[in-house]
Design a protein around this motif. Structure first.
Motif, short mmCIF file in Angstrom:
data_model
loop_
_atom_site.label_atom_id
_atom_site.label_comp_id
_atom_site.label_asym_id
_atom_site.label_seq_id
_atom_site.Cartn_x
_atom_site.Cartn_y
_atom_site.Cartn_z
N VAL A 1 3.76 2.06 -1.32
CA VAL A 1 5.13 1.75 -0.86
C VAL A 1 6.16 2.52 -1.68
O VAL A 1 6.12 2.54 -2.92
CB VAL A 1 5.40 0.23 -0.94
CG1 VAL A 1 6.87 -0.07 -0.66
CG2 VAL A 1 4.50 -0.51 0.03
N ASN B 1 4.01 -7.40 9.25
CA ASN B 1 5.12 -6.71 8.59
C ASN B 1 6.32 -7.65 8.49
O ASN B 1 6.92 -7.99 9.51
CB ASN B 1 5.49 -5.46 9.39
CG ASN B 1 6.58 -4.65 8.72
OD1 ASN B 1 7.15 -5.06 7.71
ND2 ASN B 1 6.88 -3.49 9.27
N ARG C 1 2.70 -6.10 3.78
CA ARG C 1 2.17 -7.05 4.74
C ARG C 1 2.08 -8.46 4.14
O ARG C 1 1.75 -8.62 2.96
CB ARG C 1 0.77 -6.64 5.21
CG ARG C 1 0.72 -5.31 5.99
CD ARG C 1 1.39 -5.46 7.35
NE ARG C 1 1.29 -4.24 8.15
CZ ARG C 1 2.26 -3.32 8.20
NH1 ARG C 1 3.37 -3.48 7.48
NH2 ARG C 1 2.12 -2.25 8.95
N LYS D 1 3.17 0.53 3.38
CA LYS D 1 3.06 -0.71 4.15
C LYS D 1 3.17 -1.94 3.26
O LYS D 1 2.55 -2.01 2.19
CB LYS D 1 1.72 -0.76 4.89
CG LYS D 1 1.57 0.30 5.98
CD LYS D 1 0.21 0.18 6.66
CE LYS D 1 0.04 1.23 7.76
NZ LYS D 1 -1.27 1.13 8.42
N GLN E 1 13.05 -2.72 4.21
CA GLN E 1 11.87 -2.10 4.81
C GLN E 1 11.56 -0.82 4.03
O GLN E 1 12.46 -0.02 3.74
CB GLN E 1 12.12 -1.76 6.28
CG GLN E 1 10.91 -1.15 6.96
CD GLN E 1 10.91 -1.36 8.46
OE1 GLN E 1 11.73 -2.10 8.97
NE2 GLN E 1 9.99 -0.70 9.15
N SER F 1 1.32 -0.09 -5.11
CA SER F 1 0.19 -0.70 -4.41
C SER F 1 -0.33 -1.87 -5.24
O SER F 1 -0.61 -1.71 -6.43
CB SER F 1 -0.95 0.30 -4.21
OG SER F 1 -0.54 1.38 -3.40
N LYS G 1 0.84 -1.19 0.00
CA LYS G 1 0.00 0.00 0.00
C LYS G 1 0.87 1.25 0.00
O LYS G 1 1.57 1.54 0.97
CB LYS G 1 -0.94 0.01 1.21
CG LYS G 1 -1.95 1.15 1.17
CD LYS G 1 -2.94 1.06 2.31
CE LYS G 1 -3.98 2.19 2.22
NZ LYS G 1 -4.94 2.14 3.35
N ARG H 1 8.41 4.52 3.00
CA ARG H 1 7.03 4.93 3.22
C ARG H 1 6.11 3.83 2.77
O ARG H 1 6.46 3.02 1.90
CB ARG H 1 6.71 6.20 2.42
CG ARG H 1 7.11 7.50 3.07
CD ARG H 1 6.59 8.67 2.26
NE ARG H 1 7.39 8.90 1.05
CZ ARG H 1 6.99 9.63 0.03
NH1 ARG H 1 5.77 10.17 0.03
NH2 ARG H 1 7.77 9.80 -1.01
#
Length: 562
Positions: free
Chosen positions: A304, A363, A358, A356, A351, A320, A302, A354
Motif C-alpha cells: 500500500v 475494500n 481489505r 490493497k 483510499q 504490507s 498489501k 497503490r
C-alpha cells in the motif's frame, strides 16, 4: 519571592452547584518547577486557567489569586501576555500564523517591540531551541513535537517570568516528549523561569520536578517532593499511585529499607543494592501471546502507498501487514510516521494510491458507513470531539443507538452499563465540548463501545487519561480481546502497550519496519521500551512490566544465597 499566592480559591461552572475547585491554598515561589497531577476531571486544567485571566472560564469564583503581590485581575493584559506564558494541550490550537519564523515573532509584534529587538530575540530562540533547520518552513509541515516546541519558543521569546503548561506532551511520541521536557527543564535551570505544569505521564517529568501537587475532586491532597508524595499516596491506597513512575511502584511492591527511587538511574542503583545479598531469580519465561495466529485474516495491507496531495510526498510507503481475528495489535512510532493515516485507510476514510487494503476481504473505501457498521467496525479517532453531535453527553450516548433495533429498556440498559464503566455519571448533563481532555476521551470511548464492535480501531486511547482509568481501560480491552474482538491500537503509551498488547509493530517513514509479540518487542529496544525494562535490563533483560520486575524481586527473596 512568591510568583503566585492562591488563597482559599473555589470555582464552579455555571448551572453547576458542585465546585470544580474547593478551598485551594497554594504558594508558588520564583524559580520552582511544580507538577500538578490527579485523576481526569479533578480540576487541574481549571486551576491553571485561573492563573491567567484571559483564559479563566466563566463561572462562580471565591477566594483570591495574587500575582507578584498584586491581585491577578488588577494586572493589566499586556503584563500578563508578556510575563505569564501558557502552552496548551493541543499544539494546533495555539499556532496563529503560517510560517515558523512569523510564529516566533508574532507575540513580540503584538506587544509592540521594535524590529531590531524582535530579530534578536527570534534568532536567539531559534538557536536555543534548535529551530534553525526548519526556521522557514510552513507550520503545516511540522510534526506534533515540532509544533509544541514552536509554541514554547514563541512564548519564551517574550521572556515570561512564569511558564504554565497544560499536559504539553499528551500528543507526543516518547522521544519527542522526553526532548520537550528536557527543554522545559533547561529553561527552568538556565533561565530561572518558574514552571507550573499538569501532566499524566509522570515517568519523565517527576525527576525534574521540585514539588508534586496532587488534586482530588478539586482539593489538594498532597503537596511535597515527589518521593514524599508517593509515600503519601501509597499510605492512602490512593488510585493516583498507579500514575507514579515505575521505580516508585516497584519499590512499593518489594519490602526494602533502602531509599525510594524516582528515576530509572536511581531504580537501577536501588535494584542492584537490593539484590547484593540475594540470588537473582531466573529470567521470566514468557510465552508468545499470539492468540490469532491461526485465525482468519481480519485486516490486510498489501504493498500500500498513499499520499495526501497529488504532488506531495508519500505518507505510506509499500506497507504490507496482516491483523488476524482476535488479535490485539499495537502500533508505535514517532509523530508523523503514518500511524493515524493507516487507521484512516482501514476505516475507509482514505483510499490508497497503490496497493490493497481489505477488511474480511472487502475494500473499506468502497463500503458505506452503514456497511462498515454492519461489519462491526468501531473507531475512536485521535480527536474525540469529532464524535460529539448533541448538546449533552447523555444525548450523545443515546444518539449512538438511534438506529438500533432495540427496545427502550434495552437501550437504557446498554447506556447505563457504559456510563458506569466510563465513569460518566457526573458529566451526563454537560456539553461534550465543556469536558476536560480526559473526560472527552472517556465519553468518546463510551460511544464507540455502545456499538459492540468486532473490530476496534483506537487512535491514542490513553491520551489525557489518568493512571487509574488507564488500568481500568486496559483490563476492559483485555476482556474484549479474550472475547475475540480484534483490536488495532495506535499509541505513544509504551507502558500500556507492553502491559496489555499482544502484538506490537514499529512504524518508521511510512511503513512497518518490525513486529513481534509485545513482550519480545519491548525487550530489545533502547527508547521504545518501558521504564521497568530500562531499570531492570542489566539483571533481567526480558522484564518489561512493573508487575514482572516485582515478581522477580519477590522470587529472589525466596532463593538461597550462593
Amino acid at each position: 519571592m512568591e510568583i503566585y499566592d492562591i488563597k482559599d480559591l473555589s470555582f464552579a461552572f455555571p448551572l453547576n452547584e458542585t465546585n470544580v475547585l474547593s478551598s485551594i491554598h497554594l504558594k508558588v515561589h520564583s524559580g520552582e518547577f511544580i507538577t500538578i497531577c490527579g485523576k481526569s476531571g479533578c480540576g487541574k486544567s481549571t486551576l491553571l486557567r485561573q492563573l491567567k485571566t484571559v483564559l479563566t472560564p466563566h463561572g462562580k469564583h471565591s477566594g483570591d489569586i495574587f500575582y507578584q503581590g498584586k491581585l491577578i485581575h488588577e494586572v493589566d493584559q499586556r503584563t500578563q501576555a508578556a510575563e505569564i506564558g501558557f502552552v496548551l494541550q493541543n499544539p494546533d490550537n495555539q499556532i496563529v500564523t503560517d510560517k515558523v519564523w512569523h510564529e516566533l515573532a508574532f507575540g513580540l509584534e503584538s506587544l509592540g517591540y521594535d524590529q531590531s529587538t524582535i530579530r534578536l530575540r527570534v534568532a536567539e530562540m531559534a538557536s536555543f531551541f534548535g529551530i534553525q533547520t526548519w526556521f522557514h518552513k510552513s507550520v503545516t509541515e511540522l510534526s506534533g513535537g515540532q509544533k509544541q516546541l514552536l509554541n514554547l519558543a514563541s512564548i519564551m521569546a517574550m521572556h515570561p517570568a512564569v511558564l504554565i503548561l497544560d499536559e504539553p506532551t499528551s500528543q507526543l511520541d516518547p522521544i519527542a516528549a522526553a526532548d520537550f521536557l528536557e527543554t522545559v527543564s533547561k529553561i527552568n535551570r538556565e533561565l530561572g523561569t518558574t514552571i507550573i505544569m499538569t501532566e499524566h505521564r509522570l515517568e519523565e517529568v517527576l525527576p525534574i520536578t521540585d514539588r508534586l501537587i496532587v488534586l482530588d475532586q478539586g482539593k489538594v491532597i498532597a503537596d511535597d517532593s515527589p518521593p514524599r508524595v508517593g509515600e503519601v499516596l501509597r499510605s492512602l491506597h490512593h488510585p493516583m499511585f498507579t500514575a507514579m513512575p515505575s521505580p516508585m511502584q516497584i519499590y512499593a511492591g518489594v519490602p526494602s529499607p533502602l531509599e525510594c527511587p524516582v528515576t530509572v538511574k536511581q531504580g537501577r542503583q536501588w535494584l542492584s543494592a537490593y539484590l547484593v545479598d540475594k540470588t537473582p531469580a531466573q529470567k521470566l519465561e514468557i510465552g508468545a501471546r499470539r492468540s490469532g495466529v491461526s485465525s482468519p485474516v481480519a485486516i490486510s495491507f498489501k504493498e500500500v502507498w498513499f499520499r495526501h496531495e497529488r504532488n506531495g510526498p508519500d505518507t505510506i510507503k509499500d506497507l504490507s501487514f496482516e491483523v488476524r481475528e482476535g488479535q490485539f495489535y499495537c502500533i508505535v512510532g514517532g509523530n508523523g510516521t503514518g500511524k493515524t493515516t493507516t487507521l484512516s485507510l482501514i476505516n475507509g476514510n482514505f483510499q490508497p494510491s497503490r496497493g490493497k487494503v481489505r477488511i474480511h476481504g472487502d475494500n473499506p473505501a468502497k463500503m458505506k458507513a452503514k456497511e462498515l457498521f454492519v461489519n462491526g467496525l468501531g473507531v475512536l479517532p485521535q480527536n474525540p470531539a469529532t464524535l460529539f453531535v448533541k448538546k449533552t453527553v447523555e444525548l450523545d450516548l443515546y444518539e449512538m443507538l438511534s438506529e438500533a433495533s432495540l427496545t427502550k429498556e434495552e437501550k437504557n440498559r446498554k447506556v447505563e452499563a457504559v456510563i458506569q464503566f466510563a465513569e460518566l455519571e457526573p458529566l451526563l448533563g454537560m456539553h461534550p465540548y465543556d469536558l476536560s481532555g480526559g473526560e472527552q476521551q472517556r465519553a468518546a470511548l463510551a460511544k464507540v463501545l455502545l456499538m459492540e464492535p468486532k473490530i476496534l480501531l483506537l487512535d491514542e486511547p490513553t491520551k489525557g487519561l489518568d493512571g487509574f482509568f488507564k488500568e481500568k481501560l486496559g483490563l476492559f480491552l483485555r476482556k474484549l480481546h479474550n472475547e475475540g474482538v480484534t483490536i488495532v491500537m495506535v499509541s505513544h503509551d509504551i507502558e500500556f502497550c507492553a502491559k496489555y498488547g499482544e502484538e506490537c509493530a514499529m512504524f518508521f517513514d511510512g511503513s512497518i519496519i518490525t513486529s513481534n509479540a509485545a513482550h519480545a518487542f519491548f525487550s530489545g529496544n533502547s527508547f521504545y521500551t518501558t521504564a521497568a525494562n530500562r531499570m531492570a535490563r542489566h539483571i533481567w533483560s526480558n522484564a518489561v512490566t512493573i508487575e514482572g520486575v516485582i515478581d522477580l524481586c519477590q522470587k529472589s527473596l525466596q532463593l538461597p544465597n550462593d
